[in-house]
Design a protein around this motif. Sequence first.
Motif, PDB file in Angstrom:
ATOM      1  N   GLY A  70     -12.388 -18.784  34.647  1.00 45.11           N
ATOM      2  CA  GLY A  70     -12.252 -18.732  33.196  1.00 45.11           C
ATOM      3  C   GLY A  70     -11.275 -17.665  32.776  1.00 45.11           C
ATOM      4  O   GLY A  70     -11.233 -16.583  33.353  1.00 45.11           O
ATOM      5  N   TYR A  71     -10.459 -17.976  31.776  1.00 45.07           N
ATOM      6  CA  TYR A  71      -9.509 -17.019  31.217  1.00 45.07           C
ATOM      7  C   TYR A  71      -9.703 -16.997  29.702  1.00 45.07           C
ATOM      8  O   TYR A  71      -9.558 -18.031  29.046  1.00 45.07           O
ATOM      9  CB  TYR A  71      -8.072 -17.414  31.557  1.00 45.07           C
ATOM     10  N   LYS A  72     -10.054 -15.835  29.161  1.00 44.40           N
ATOM     11  CA  LYS A  72     -10.317 -15.714  27.724  1.00 44.40           C
ATOM     12  C   LYS A  72      -9.014 -15.470  26.977  1.00 44.40           C
ATOM     13  O   LYS A  72      -8.291 -14.532  27.267  1.00 44.40           O
ATOM     14  CB  LYS A  72     -11.299 -14.579  27.470  1.00 44.40           C
ATOM     15  N   LEU A  73      -8.729 -16.348  26.005  1.00 49.20           N
ATOM     16  CA  LEU A  73      -7.549 -16.185  25.157  1.00 49.20           C
ATOM     17  C   LEU A  73      -7.853 -15.321  23.944  1.00 49.20           C
ATOM     18  O   LEU A  73      -6.954 -14.704  23.375  1.00 49.20           O
ATOM     19  CB  LEU A  73      -7.050 -17.557  24.704  1.00 49.20           C
ATOM     20  N   GLY A  74      -9.104 -15.301  23.535  1.00 51.31           N
ATOM     21  CA  GLY A  74      -9.554 -14.508  22.399  1.00 51.31           C
ATOM     22  C   GLY A  74     -10.999 -14.125  22.613  1.00 51.31           C
ATOM     23  O   GLY A  74     -11.519 -14.228  23.714  1.00 51.31           O
ATOM     24  N   LYS A  75     -11.654 -13.673  21.545  1.00 52.65           N
ATOM     25  CA  LYS A  75     -13.048 -13.248  21.684  1.00 52.65           C
ATOM     26  C   LYS A  75     -13.967 -14.387  22.101  1.00 52.65           C
ATOM     27  O   LYS A  75     -14.812 -14.213  22.961  1.00 52.65           O
ATOM     28  CB  LYS A  75     -13.535 -12.655  20.358  1.00 52.65           C
ATOM     29  N   GLY A  78     -11.239 -19.771  25.256  1.00 55.16           N
ATOM     30  CA  GLY A  78     -10.519 -19.577  26.501  1.00 55.16           C
ATOM     31  C   GLY A  78     -10.231 -20.890  27.195  1.00 55.16           C
ATOM     32  O   GLY A  78     -10.486 -21.975  26.670  1.00 55.16           O
ATOM     33  N   LEU A  79      -9.690 -20.784  28.395  1.00 57.57           N
ATOM     34  CA  LEU A  79      -9.402 -21.931  29.242  1.00 57.57           C
ATOM     35  C   LEU A  79     -10.209 -21.799  30.522  1.00 57.57           C
ATOM     36  O   LEU A  79     -10.390 -20.698  31.043  1.00 57.57           O
ATOM     37  CB  LEU A  79      -7.912 -21.998  29.593  1.00 57.57           C
ATOM     38  N   GLY A  80     -10.674 -22.922  31.034  1.00 58.43           N
ATOM     39  CA  GLY A  80     -11.457 -22.908  32.261  1.00 58.43           C
ATOM     40  C   GLY A  80     -10.941 -23.933  33.245  1.00 58.43           C
ATOM     41  O   GLY A  80     -10.305 -24.922  32.877  1.00 58.43           O
ATOM     42  N   ALA A  81     -11.224 -23.687  34.508  1.00 58.93           N
ATOM     43  CA  ALA A  81     -10.869 -24.613  35.573  1.00 58.93           C
ATOM     44  C   ALA A  81     -11.978 -24.569  36.608  1.00 58.93           C
ATOM     45  O   ALA A  81     -12.680 -23.569  36.760  1.00 58.93           O
ATOM     46  CB  ALA A  81      -9.530 -24.231  36.200  1.00 58.93           C
ATOM     47  N   GLY A  82     -12.136 -25.661  37.317  1.00 59.71           N
ATOM     48  CA  GLY A  82     -13.175 -25.704  38.335  1.00 59.71           C
ATOM     49  C   GLY A  82     -12.808 -26.667  39.447  1.00 59.71           C
ATOM     50  O   GLY A  82     -12.015 -27.596  39.260  1.00 59.71           O
TER      51      GLY A  82
END
Length: 146
Positions: A70-75, A78-82
Amino acid sequence: MKKHFYTTILIVLPLFMWAQDNSEKTPEKYQYLAVHVGAGFPVGDFGSNTLSNEEAGFAKTGVNVGVQYGYKLGKNLGLGAGAFYNFFNAAKTVSVPDNGGSISVSLDHWQYFGVTVGPVVTLDLDDQVSLDLRAMAGVASANAPG
């Protein structure tokens, strides 16, 4: 008059003091990686090895492996991958309900794997607990016993 002045100062002055104020904030975590490995237990028709059951999967206990990023773009966004991999052996003996016996069969295995990506909404439930809601899409490949 002096007593009243000093008393007022002693009462009012502490209201303007913040000696214990901690304005330092902990840094926000912007990305994370989670790995899970475990056993998979087939239930219901998937784990059934009865020949009279048309939906029987003949699956035995297997293994599940997954990675979540997971990568948080804001509070809260975000974007996730699995990525995931699951493997289940197939039963080599099938029970025949008519005569109460069993027969030997040659079956392949159950296996599926894939990758997914999508948006993530993070809800902070507590100071140290958060909940991720994901809408993931991706590709997968599956192998059913032949």
